[in-house]
Motif scaffolding. Sequence first.
Motif, PDB file in Angstrom:
ATOM      1  N   SER A  51       0.873  -1.168   0.000  1.00 13.79           N
ATOM      2  CA  SER A  51       0.000   0.000   0.000  1.00 13.79           C
ATOM      3  C   SER A  51       0.910   1.217   0.000  1.00 13.79           C
ATOM      4  N   GLU A  52       0.461   2.285  -0.648  1.00 16.52           N
ATOM      5  CA  GLU A  52       1.308   3.470  -0.804  1.00 16.52           C
ATOM      6  C   GLU A  52       0.578   4.721  -0.325  1.00 16.52           C
ATOM      7  N   ILE A  53       1.246   5.472   0.530  1.00  9.11           N
ATOM      8  CA  ILE A  53       0.758   6.765   0.988  1.00  9.11           C
ATOM      9  C   ILE A  53       1.561   7.811   0.217  1.00  9.11           C
ATOM     10  N   HIS A  54       0.928   8.445  -0.768  1.00  4.36           N
ATOM     11  CA  HIS A  54       1.600   9.472  -1.571  1.00  4.36           C
ATOM     12  C   HIS A  54       1.308  10.844  -0.963  1.00  4.36           C
ATOM     13  N   PHE A  55       2.364  11.583  -0.632  1.00  5.24           N
ATOM     14  CA  PHE A  55       2.187  12.932  -0.105  1.00  5.24           C
ATOM     15  C   PHE A  55       2.600  13.946  -1.167  1.00  5.24           C
ATOM     16  N   ALA A  56       2.135  15.181  -1.038  1.00  3.65           N
ATOM     17  CA  ALA A  56       2.281  16.188  -2.094  1.00  3.65           C
ATOM     18  C   ALA A  56       3.669  16.819  -2.148  1.00  3.65           C
ATOM     19  N   HIS A  57       4.222  16.866  -3.340  1.00  4.78           N
ATOM     20  CA  HIS A  57       5.389  17.670  -3.703  1.00  4.78           C
ATOM     21  C   HIS A  57       6.634  17.494  -2.830  1.00  4.78           C
TER      22      HIS A  57
END
Length: 186
Positions: A51-57
């Motif tokens: 599972s992947e938690i993508h955070f901004a920039h």
Amino acid sequence: MAVTPESRFDHHYSQLIQLFRECFEKQYQTCLVRGGAEPVYLPQSEGRLFSEIHFAHGFFSSALHECAHWMLAGEQRRRLEDFGYWYQPDGRNAEQQRLFEAVEVKPQAIEWMLSVAAGYRFRVSIDNLQGEATDPARFKQAVYQQVRHYLVQGLPGRAEQFRQALCEYYGTPRKLSLTQFDVETI
């Protein structure tokens, strides 16, 4: 020159990725990933080993915030893209903003507590620069009251585990007190 939280440490998102990996990757098959313009949670699937938690920039605060959402999500929600939550992007009217704020109180309270553990300045986010103007005071007070609740009742388990890892890494006090949280500064 006064030492501020920002000047005491070199805060870089790669530190959070590593700490998150050490705390959760093996047990939860979840990793923290630098993303693009919009954060997103992608559950493990046939084509995705973790599972992947993508955070901004690559923003440090975005990483803490997205971790907070994951730390609140139960097992069923962690099986759904973006935990199955509704999200209306920037440009919300007053009613949509109230709904947004209602689901953001707990994650932002956890983010604030994680920020303190990392020696990093927290700023509440209303995330609605293009929308109808609202008074953020009520929301700030709600986040502060949730922090007070967590100080008495304790953080959810994964949030406390990550907070302790942040304290250890950044050399901040493990013991929390209300004096570390000032609603006027957020």
